[in-house]
Design a protein around this motif. Structure first.
Motif, PDB file in Angstrom:
ATOM      1  N   LEU A  80     -51.801  43.664  26.597  1.00  0.00           N
ATOM      2  CA  LEU A  80     -50.660  43.900  27.480  1.00  0.00           C
ATOM      3  C   LEU A  80     -51.067  43.739  28.949  1.00  0.00           C
ATOM      4  O   LEU A  80     -50.341  43.144  29.744  1.00  0.00           O
ATOM      5  CB  LEU A  80     -50.079  45.284  27.239  1.00  0.00           C
ATOM      6  CG  LEU A  80     -48.856  45.645  28.077  1.00  0.00           C
ATOM      7  CD1 LEU A  80     -47.708  44.682  27.777  1.00  0.00           C
ATOM      8  CD2 LEU A  80     -48.432  47.063  27.812  1.00  0.00           C
ATOM      9  N   MET A  81     -52.238  44.257  29.321  1.00  0.00           N
ATOM     10  CA  MET A  81     -52.716  44.111  30.697  1.00  0.00           C
ATOM     11  C   MET A  81     -52.932  42.643  31.046  1.00  0.00           C
ATOM     12  O   MET A  81     -52.572  42.195  32.136  1.00  0.00           O
ATOM     13  CB  MET A  81     -54.013  44.899  30.892  1.00  0.00           C
ATOM     14  CG  MET A  81     -53.797  46.400  30.898  1.00  0.00           C
ATOM     15  SD  MET A  81     -55.331  47.323  30.932  1.00  0.00           S
ATOM     16  CE  MET A  81     -55.849  47.037  32.595  1.00  0.00           C
ATOM     17  N   ALA A  82     -53.509  41.886  30.132  1.00  0.00           N
ATOM     18  CA  ALA A  82     -53.718  40.458  30.375  1.00  0.00           C
ATOM     19  C   ALA A  82     -52.380  39.741  30.514  1.00  0.00           C
ATOM     20  O   ALA A  82     -52.217  38.851  31.363  1.00  0.00           O
ATOM     21  CB  ALA A  82     -54.542  39.846  29.248  1.00  0.00           C
ATOM     22  N   GLN A 132     -47.809  38.096  36.633  1.00  0.00           N
ATOM     23  CA  GLN A 132     -47.892  38.251  38.088  1.00  0.00           C
ATOM     24  C   GLN A 132     -48.407  36.978  38.750  1.00  0.00           C
ATOM     25  O   GLN A 132     -47.910  36.570  39.796  1.00  0.00           O
ATOM     26  CB  GLN A 132     -48.801  39.422  38.443  1.00  0.00           C
ATOM     27  CG  GLN A 132     -48.192  40.764  38.142  1.00  0.00           C
ATOM     28  CD  GLN A 132     -49.177  41.904  38.372  1.00  0.00           C
ATOM     29  OE1 GLN A 132     -50.379  41.702  38.466  1.00  0.00           O
ATOM     30  NE2 GLN A 132     -48.641  43.114  38.449  1.00  0.00           N
ATOM     31  N   ARG A 133     -49.398  36.333  38.137  1.00  0.00           N
ATOM     32  CA  ARG A 133     -49.901  35.067  38.684  1.00  0.00           C
ATOM     33  C   ARG A 133     -48.821  34.001  38.646  1.00  0.00           C
ATOM     34  O   ARG A 133     -48.686  33.221  39.590  1.00  0.00           O
ATOM     35  CB  ARG A 133     -51.136  34.603  37.913  1.00  0.00           C
ATOM     36  CG  ARG A 133     -52.402  35.313  38.331  1.00  0.00           C
ATOM     37  CD  ARG A 133     -53.639  34.623  37.786  1.00  0.00           C
ATOM     38  NE  ARG A 133     -53.705  34.606  36.333  1.00  0.00           N
ATOM     39  CZ  ARG A 133     -54.251  35.575  35.587  1.00  0.00           C
ATOM     40  NH1 ARG A 133     -54.788  36.614  36.155  1.00  0.00           N
ATOM     41  NH2 ARG A 133     -54.266  35.476  34.273  1.00  0.00           N
ATOM     42  N   GLN A 134     -48.040  33.957  37.580  1.00  0.00           N
ATOM     43  CA  GLN A 134     -46.972  32.964  37.468  1.00  0.00           C
ATOM     44  C   GLN A 134     -45.906  33.193  38.547  1.00  0.00           C
ATOM     45  O   GLN A 134     -45.412  32.240  39.149  1.00  0.00           O
ATOM     46  CB  GLN A 134     -46.323  33.006  36.078  1.00  0.00           C
ATOM     47  CG  GLN A 134     -47.204  32.494  34.975  1.00  0.00           C
ATOM     48  CD  GLN A 134     -47.537  31.030  35.154  1.00  0.00           C
ATOM     49  OE1 GLN A 134     -46.819  30.269  35.776  1.00  0.00           O
ATOM     50  NE2 GLN A 134     -48.668  30.629  34.597  1.00  0.00           N
ATOM     51  N   ARG A 135     -45.547  34.465  38.793  1.00  0.00           N
ATOM     52  CA  ARG A 135     -44.550  34.768  39.830  1.00  0.00           C
ATOM     53  C   ARG A 135     -45.057  34.366  41.206  1.00  0.00           C
ATOM     54  O   ARG A 135     -44.311  33.809  42.015  1.00  0.00           O
ATOM     55  CB  ARG A 135     -44.190  36.247  39.814  1.00  0.00           C
ATOM     56  CG  ARG A 135     -43.138  36.606  38.785  1.00  0.00           C
ATOM     57  CD  ARG A 135     -42.582  37.990  39.039  1.00  0.00           C
ATOM     58  NE  ARG A 135     -43.590  39.021  38.879  1.00  0.00           N
ATOM     59  CZ  ARG A 135     -43.848  39.681  37.755  1.00  0.00           C
ATOM     60  NH1 ARG A 135     -43.144  39.418  36.683  1.00  0.00           N
ATOM     61  NH2 ARG A 135     -44.779  40.600  37.698  1.00  0.00           N
ATOM     62  N   GLN A 152     -44.840  30.632  41.446  1.00  0.00           N
ATOM     63  CA  GLN A 152     -43.454  30.190  41.617  1.00  0.00           C
ATOM     64  C   GLN A 152     -42.975  30.406  43.048  1.00  0.00           C
ATOM     65  O   GLN A 152     -42.288  29.554  43.608  1.00  0.00           O
ATOM     66  CB  GLN A 152     -42.538  30.933  40.649  1.00  0.00           C
ATOM     67  CG  GLN A 152     -42.650  30.455  39.227  1.00  0.00           C
ATOM     68  CD  GLN A 152     -41.803  31.282  38.277  1.00  0.00           C
ATOM     69  OE1 GLN A 152     -41.292  32.338  38.638  1.00  0.00           O
ATOM     70  NE2 GLN A 152     -41.664  30.815  37.046  1.00  0.00           N
ATOM     71  N   ARG A 153     -43.341  31.556  43.652  1.00  0.00           N
ATOM     72  CA  ARG A 153     -42.947  31.796  45.048  1.00  0.00           C
ATOM     73  C   ARG A 153     -43.563  30.760  45.972  1.00  0.00           C
ATOM     74  O   ARG A 153     -42.907  30.243  46.871  1.00  0.00           O
ATOM     75  CB  ARG A 153     -43.376  33.187  45.491  1.00  0.00           C
ATOM     76  CG  ARG A 153     -42.369  34.263  45.160  1.00  0.00           C
ATOM     77  CD  ARG A 153     -42.850  35.544  45.711  1.00  0.00           C
ATOM     78  NE  ARG A 153     -44.117  35.811  45.016  1.00  0.00           N
ATOM     79  CZ  ARG A 153     -44.586  36.991  44.695  1.00  0.00           C
ATOM     80  NH1 ARG A 153     -43.980  38.052  45.048  1.00  0.00           N
ATOM     81  NH2 ARG A 153     -45.712  37.127  44.027  1.00  0.00           N
ATOM     82  N   ARG A 154     -44.843  30.458  45.749  1.00  0.00           N
ATOM     83  CA  ARG A 154     -45.528  29.473  46.588  1.00  0.00           C
ATOM     84  C   ARG A 154     -44.880  28.101  46.423  1.00  0.00           C
ATOM     85  O   ARG A 154     -44.639  27.395  47.394  1.00  0.00           O
ATOM     86  CB  ARG A 154     -47.004  29.427  46.196  1.00  0.00           C
ATOM     87  CG  ARG A 154     -47.882  28.909  47.280  1.00  0.00           C
ATOM     88  CD  ARG A 154     -49.360  29.020  46.974  1.00  0.00           C
ATOM     89  NE  ARG A 154     -49.724  30.128  46.123  1.00  0.00           N
ATOM     90  CZ  ARG A 154     -50.527  30.049  45.067  1.00  0.00           C
ATOM     91  NH1 ARG A 154     -51.060  28.908  44.734  1.00  0.00           N
ATOM     92  NH2 ARG A 154     -50.817  31.107  44.345  1.00  0.00           N
TER      93      ARG A 154
END
Length: 120
Positions: A48-50, A56-59, A62-64
């Protein structure tokens, strides 16, 4: 993954190590943990942590990318409108149609003069 243990924020700063948190326990700074080495975590918790870290990395990616895409769209739009405006400006400045019309009128006048000269 960050673990927050009783940390509370004051004026944008983390609580000092000696200050107590809202729950009354001693405040500790958030520290980075390695799920693979952390004792007491089940495989399901590690998975679950992974999964959360991956999300979070994907979000963040996407913002970048969204900001880069917006900048690219604005750049392309600016170039397009610039070309469009320049085209209208340059066409309004051109006088080649007027020159062609003058040459055609002069040719018609010469043709009429020849026709009148041949008729007399």
């Amino acid at each position: 993954m960050w673990r927050h243990v009783g940390a509370r924020r004051r004026r944008g700063k983390m609580a000092a190590p000696g200050e107590s948190g809202e729950s009354g326990e001693a405040a500790a700074f958030a520290r980075r943990i390695d799920p693979a080495r952390e004792p007491g975590l089940s495989p399901e918790q590690r998975r679950l942590m992974a999964q959360v870290e991956h999300a979070q990395r994907q979000r963040a990616l996407q913002r970048r990318l969204r900001s880069r895409n917006v900048l690219l769209a604005l750049g392309i739009g600016a170039v397009t409108f610039g070309i469009y405006g320049y085209t209208f400006y340059s066409v309004s400045q051109e006088r080649f149609l007027d020159e062609l019309e003058q040459e055609a009128e002069a040719a018609r006048a010469r043709a009429r003069a020849r026709a009148e000269g041949a008729a007399s």
